[in-house]
Design a protein around this motif. Structure first.
Motif, PDB file in Angstrom:
ATOM      1  N   ASP A  19       0.908  -1.182   0.005  1.00 56.28           N
ATOM      2  CA  ASP A  19       0.048  -0.152  -0.214  1.00 56.28           C
ATOM      3  C   ASP A  19       0.739   1.321   0.188  1.00 56.28           C
ATOM      4  OD1 ASP A  19       1.023  -0.302   2.496  1.00 56.28           O
ATOM      5  OD2 ASP A  19      -0.830   0.123   3.557  1.00 56.28           O
ATOM      6  N   ALA A  20       2.210   1.167  -0.565  1.00 54.64           N
ATOM      7  CA  ALA A  20       3.012   2.263  -0.821  1.00 54.64           C
ATOM      8  C   ALA A  20       3.127   2.593  -2.040  1.00 54.64           C
ATOM      9  CB  ALA A  20       4.236   1.991   0.317  1.00 54.64           C
ATOM     10  N   GLY A  21       3.747   3.950  -2.380  1.00 55.51           N
ATOM     11  CA  GLY A  21       3.990   4.309  -3.602  1.00 55.51           C
ATOM     12  C   GLY A  21       2.795   4.824  -4.208  1.00 55.51           C
ATOM     13  N   PRO A  22       3.178   5.360  -5.400  1.00 56.60           N
ATOM     14  CA  PRO A  22       1.940   6.310  -6.165  1.00 56.60           C
ATOM     15  C   PRO A  22       0.939   5.193  -6.813  1.00 56.60           C
ATOM     16  CG  PRO A  22       4.160   6.108  -7.462  1.00 56.60           C
ATOM     17  CD  PRO A  22       4.509   5.607  -6.054  1.00 56.60           C
ATOM     18  N   THR A  23       1.405   4.016  -7.083  1.00 56.24           N
ATOM     19  CA  THR A  23       0.397   3.209  -7.848  1.00 56.24           C
ATOM     20  C   THR A  23      -0.683   2.611  -7.096  1.00 56.24           C
ATOM     21  OG1 THR A  23       1.938   2.400  -9.305  1.00 56.24           O
ATOM     22  CG2 THR A  23       0.099   1.058  -9.146  1.00 56.24           C
ATOM     23  N   ASN A  24      -0.371   2.231  -5.773  1.00 55.68           N
ATOM     24  CA  ASN A  24      -1.270   1.450  -4.752  1.00 55.68           C
ATOM     25  C   ASN A  24      -1.734   2.135  -3.807  1.00 55.68           C
ATOM     26  OD1 ASN A  24      -0.785  -1.045  -6.163  1.00 55.68           O
ATOM     27  ND2 ASN A  24       0.922  -1.537  -4.811  1.00 55.68           N
ATOM     28  N   ASP A  25      -0.889   3.497  -3.559  1.00 52.14           N
ATOM     29  CA  ASP A  25      -1.316   4.359  -2.509  1.00 52.14           C
ATOM     30  C   ASP A  25      -2.221   5.445  -3.041  1.00 52.14           C
ATOM     31  OD1 ASP A  25      -1.765   6.346  -0.172  1.00 52.14           O
ATOM     32  OD2 ASP A  25       0.442   6.658  -0.053  1.00 52.14           O
ATOM     33  N   THR A  26      -3.190   5.395  -3.550  1.00 55.03           N
ATOM     34  CA  THR A  26      -3.860   6.698  -4.264  1.00 55.03           C
ATOM     35  C   THR A  26      -4.004   8.001  -3.765  1.00 55.03           C
ATOM     36  OG1 THR A  26      -6.245   5.905  -3.461  1.00 55.03           O
ATOM     37  CG2 THR A  26      -5.351   4.523  -5.380  1.00 55.03           C
ATOM     38  N   GLU A  27      -3.951   8.019  -2.388  1.00 53.52           N
ATOM     39  CA  GLU A  27      -3.972   9.552  -1.731  1.00 53.52           C
ATOM     40  C   GLU A  27      -2.454   9.935  -1.527  1.00 53.52           C
ATOM     41  OE1 GLU A  27      -6.197   8.888   1.750  1.00 53.52           O
ATOM     42  OE2 GLU A  27      -8.154   8.766   0.745  1.00 53.52           O
ATOM     43  N   HIS A  28      -1.571   9.129  -1.884  1.00 51.70           N
ATOM     44  CA  HIS A  28      -0.184   9.545  -1.802  1.00 51.70           C
ATOM     45  C   HIS A  28       0.279  10.075  -0.589  1.00 51.70           C
ATOM     46  CE1 HIS A  28      -0.666   9.347  -6.229  1.00 51.70           C
ATOM     47  NE2 HIS A  28      -1.537  10.044  -6.454  1.00 51.70           N
ATOM     48  N   HIS A  29       0.088   9.007   0.432  1.00 52.44           N
ATOM     49  CA  HIS A  29       0.441   9.699   1.770  1.00 52.44           C
ATOM     50  C   HIS A  29       1.729   8.907   2.300  1.00 52.44           C
ATOM     51  CE1 HIS A  29      -4.003  10.902   3.104  1.00 52.44           C
ATOM     52  NE2 HIS A  29      -3.520  11.561   2.187  1.00 52.44           N
ATOM     53  N   SER A  30       2.268   8.169   1.421  1.00 51.65           N
ATOM     54  CA  SER A  30       3.353   7.348   1.868  1.00 51.65           C
ATOM     55  C   SER A  30       4.580   7.880   1.016  1.00 51.65           C
ATOM     56  CB  SER A  30       3.349   5.820   1.239  1.00 51.65           C
ATOM     57  OG  SER A  30       3.147   5.885  -0.472  1.00 51.65           O
TER      58      SER A  30
ATOM     59  N   ARG B  93       5.160   4.934   5.907  1.00 56.30           N
ATOM     60  CA  ARG B  93       5.135   3.841   4.878  1.00 56.30           C
ATOM     61  C   ARG B  93       6.201   4.186   3.870  1.00 56.30           C
ATOM     62  NH1 ARG B  93      -0.383   3.603   2.584  1.00 56.30           N
ATOM     63  NH2 ARG B  93      -0.466   5.826   3.344  1.00 56.30           N
ATOM     64  N   LEU B  94       6.971   3.408   3.437  1.00 57.19           N
ATOM     65  CA  LEU B  94       8.087   3.519   2.336  1.00 57.19           C
ATOM     66  C   LEU B  94       7.812   2.502   1.381  1.00 57.19           C
ATOM     67  CD1 LEU B  94      10.624   5.013   1.223  1.00 57.19           C
ATOM     68  CD2 LEU B  94      11.798   3.520   2.842  1.00 57.19           C
ATOM     69  N   GLY B  95       7.641   3.099   0.274  1.00 55.61           N
ATOM     70  CA  GLY B  95       7.779   2.017  -0.921  1.00 55.61           C
ATOM     71  C   GLY B  95       8.842   2.354  -1.821  1.00 55.61           C
ATOM     72  N   ILE B  96       9.550   1.065  -2.238  1.00 55.70           N
ATOM     73  CA  ILE B  96      10.916   1.097  -2.821  1.00 55.70           C
ATOM     74  C   ILE B  96      10.628   0.339  -4.207  1.00 55.70           C
ATOM     75  CG2 ILE B  96      13.341   0.577  -2.655  1.00 55.70           C
ATOM     76  CD1 ILE B  96      12.758   0.249   0.510  1.00 55.70           C
ATOM     77  N   GLY B  97      10.866   1.046  -5.272  1.00 52.38           N
ATOM     78  CA  GLY B  97      10.631   0.401  -6.673  1.00 52.38           C
ATOM     79  C   GLY B  97      11.855  -0.515  -7.168  1.00 52.38           C
ATOM     80  N   HIS B  98      11.589  -1.543  -7.850  1.00 49.98           N
ATOM     81  CA  HIS B  98      12.885  -2.401  -8.283  1.00 49.98           C
ATOM     82  C   HIS B  98      12.765  -2.172  -9.725  1.00 49.98           C
ATOM     83  CE1 HIS B  98      13.896  -6.455  -9.985  1.00 49.98           C
ATOM     84  NE2 HIS B  98      14.938  -6.183  -9.092  1.00 49.98           N
ATOM     85  N   GLN B  99      14.106  -1.983 -10.279  1.00 50.36           N
ATOM     86  CA  GLN B  99      14.367  -2.151 -11.830  1.00 50.36           C
ATOM     87  C   GLN B  99      15.075  -3.455 -12.013  1.00 50.36           C
ATOM     88  OE1 GLN B  99      17.175   0.684 -13.298  1.00 50.36           O
ATOM     89  NE2 GLN B  99      16.658   0.221 -15.406  1.00 50.36           N
ATOM     90  N   PRO B 100      14.363  -4.388 -12.933  1.00 53.45           N
ATOM     91  CA  PRO B 100      14.904  -5.542 -13.367  1.00 53.45           C
ATOM     92  C   PRO B 100      16.291  -5.413 -13.903  1.00 53.45           C
ATOM     93  CG  PRO B 100      12.798  -5.572 -13.891  1.00 53.45           C
ATOM     94  CD  PRO B 100      13.051  -4.005 -13.530  1.00 53.45           C
TER      95      PRO B 100
ATOM     96  N   TRP C 190       8.386   7.154  -0.914  1.00 52.16           N
ATOM     97  CA  TRP C 190       8.706   6.256  -1.958  1.00 52.16           C
ATOM     98  C   TRP C 190      10.012   6.665  -2.609  1.00 52.16           C
ATOM     99  CZ3 TRP C 190       8.085   7.938  -6.869  1.00 52.16           C
ATOM    100  CH2 TRP C 190       7.094   8.757  -7.089  1.00 52.16           C
ATOM    101  N   PHE C 191      10.496   5.818  -3.238  1.00 50.16           N
ATOM    102  CA  PHE C 191      11.536   6.082  -4.362  1.00 50.16           C
ATOM    103  C   PHE C 191      11.886   4.804  -5.310  1.00 50.16           C
ATOM    104  CE2 PHE C 191      14.033   4.254  -0.898  1.00 50.16           C
ATOM    105  CZ  PHE C 191      15.256   3.539  -1.503  1.00 50.16           C
ATOM    106  N   SER C 192      12.678   5.181  -6.084  1.00 48.30           N
ATOM    107  CA  SER C 192      13.082   3.891  -7.090  1.00 48.30           C
ATOM    108  C   SER C 192      14.532   4.350  -7.830  1.00 48.30           C
ATOM    109  CB  SER C 192      11.919   3.709  -8.091  1.00 48.30           C
ATOM    110  OG  SER C 192      12.432   2.490  -8.894  1.00 48.30           O
TER     111      SER C 192
ATOM    112  N   THR D 166      11.139   9.872  -6.719  1.00 49.11           N
ATOM    113  CA  THR D 166      10.885  10.021  -5.368  1.00 49.11           C
ATOM    114  C   THR D 166       9.696  10.851  -4.996  1.00 49.11           C
ATOM    115  OG1 THR D 166      11.806  10.651  -3.164  1.00 49.11           O
ATOM    116  CG2 THR D 166      12.504  11.944  -5.231  1.00 49.11           C
ATOM    117  N   ALA D 167       8.973  10.673  -3.933  1.00 44.19           N
ATOM    118  CA  ALA D 167       8.015  11.483  -3.714  1.00 44.19           C
ATOM    119  C   ALA D 167       8.451  12.759  -2.790  1.00 44.19           C
ATOM    120  CB  ALA D 167       7.147  10.786  -2.357  1.00 44.19           C
ATOM    121  N   ASP D 168       9.856  12.956  -2.683  1.00 44.20           N
ATOM    122  CA  ASP D 168      10.315  14.069  -2.288  1.00 44.20           C
ATOM    123  C   ASP D 168      10.997  14.952  -2.821  1.00 44.20           C
ATOM    124  OD1 ASP D 168       9.703  12.484   0.428  1.00 44.20           O
ATOM    125  OD2 ASP D 168      11.609  11.513   0.489  1.00 44.20           O
TER     126      ASP D 168
END
Length: 268
Positions: free
Chosen positions: A52-63, A200-207, A65-67, A140-142
């Motif tokens: 529930d973190a990050g811009p895709t799953n957290d629609t209200e953008h309260h978390s 909450r912190l979302g961390i995106g993965h790049q393959p 996140w970075f990638s 990032t959200a920051d």
């Protein structure tokens, strides 16, 4: 010709690792089925596997996140020799939700200076063979306050992406060499009526050919409201180990999928 398909369990055993690592992606077109596959991280949607973190799953953008994302700017295949170490250190004010973070990204170029064709280690810039030019993007959200490259100020391009920002720059790496980019960031997360609503912190993965070595540390800025508990989830709701100490929550992993870190603060 036709043959009987393997069972879902056999398919999952054979393809599960490739899917979890982002090397095999697929999505259904039926909207009511997409949510399930986004949760598995199989659709390729940005940070879709971060619970529930990050811009895709957290629609209200309260978390928060970075990638970290890199692209090959050389016109060759040298990016298969790229390794990345990522460290994220975040200090959170439980009362206001203000986040002050330092992200450290170290890029390693393990390519040799000879012994392979130009198609692999040559480049279009006239630089020595084995040199790598990497286009680095930090999503990032920051807000970025400052950045350095090996200790010297680094100007970075800023663009609005995924309800946040991406800060980008070209980084040159000699054969067998490394470079370290440090980003100083400030942001905020939505707070509830008390500190128990957490961070909450979302961390995106790049393959990539080589997965990132990722370390994260989250601490409270208020000694009276320290970190009390933490949970680390990988895509598909798989729990991963996270350490909770009086000075904060930490983990150190080889990142193979999107991650979501939940941290709770408890008043002492």
């Amino acid at each position: 010709m036709s043959r009987e398909l393997p069972s879902p369990g056999e398919i999952g055993a054979d393809l599960g690792d490739a899917m979890r690592g982002g090397h095999l992606l697929f999505t259904p077109f039926a909207p009511d089925e997409q949510a399930f596959f986004r949760g598995l991280g199989s659709t390729g949607a940005f940070l879709s596997g971060a619970d529930d973190a990050g811009p895709t799953n957290d629609t209200e953008h309260h978390s928060d996140w970075f990638s970290v994302r890199t692209s090959n700017a050389n016109g060759n295949k040298i990016d298969s020799f790229l390794r990345r170490d990522v460290d994220y250190d975040a200090a959170v004010d439980p009362a206001s939700g203000v986040v002050t973070a330092t992200a450290t990204v170290t890029l390693h170029n393990d390519a040799p200076a000879s012994g392979l064709p130009d198609y692999v280690i040559g480049n279009i810039f006239g630089r020595p063979r084995g040199s790598s030019r990497v286009y680095l993007g930090f999503f990032t959200a920051d807000e970025l306050r400052s950045a350095t490259l090996d200790g010297s100020p680094l100007p970075m391009e800023s663009q609005h992406e995924f309800a946040g920002q991406v800060y980008s720059s070209l980084v040159d790496l000699p054969p067998g060499g490394s470079a370290t980019v440090v980003l100083h960031l400030v942001g905020s997360v939505a707070r509830g009526p008390g500190a128990e609503s957490g961070y909450r912190l979302g961390i995106g993965h790049q393959p990539l050919v080589t997965d990132d070595h990722l370390s994260v540390h989250v601490r409270s800025t208020d000694p009276a409201t320290p970190v009390g508990a933490a949970e680390l989830l990988a895509a598909g709701d798989h729990d991963l180990p996270v350490s909770t100490e009086p000075d904060g929550a930490s983990f150190d992993v080889v990142q193979q999928t999107d991650l979501a870190l939940h941290v709770e603060f408890h008043r002492s």
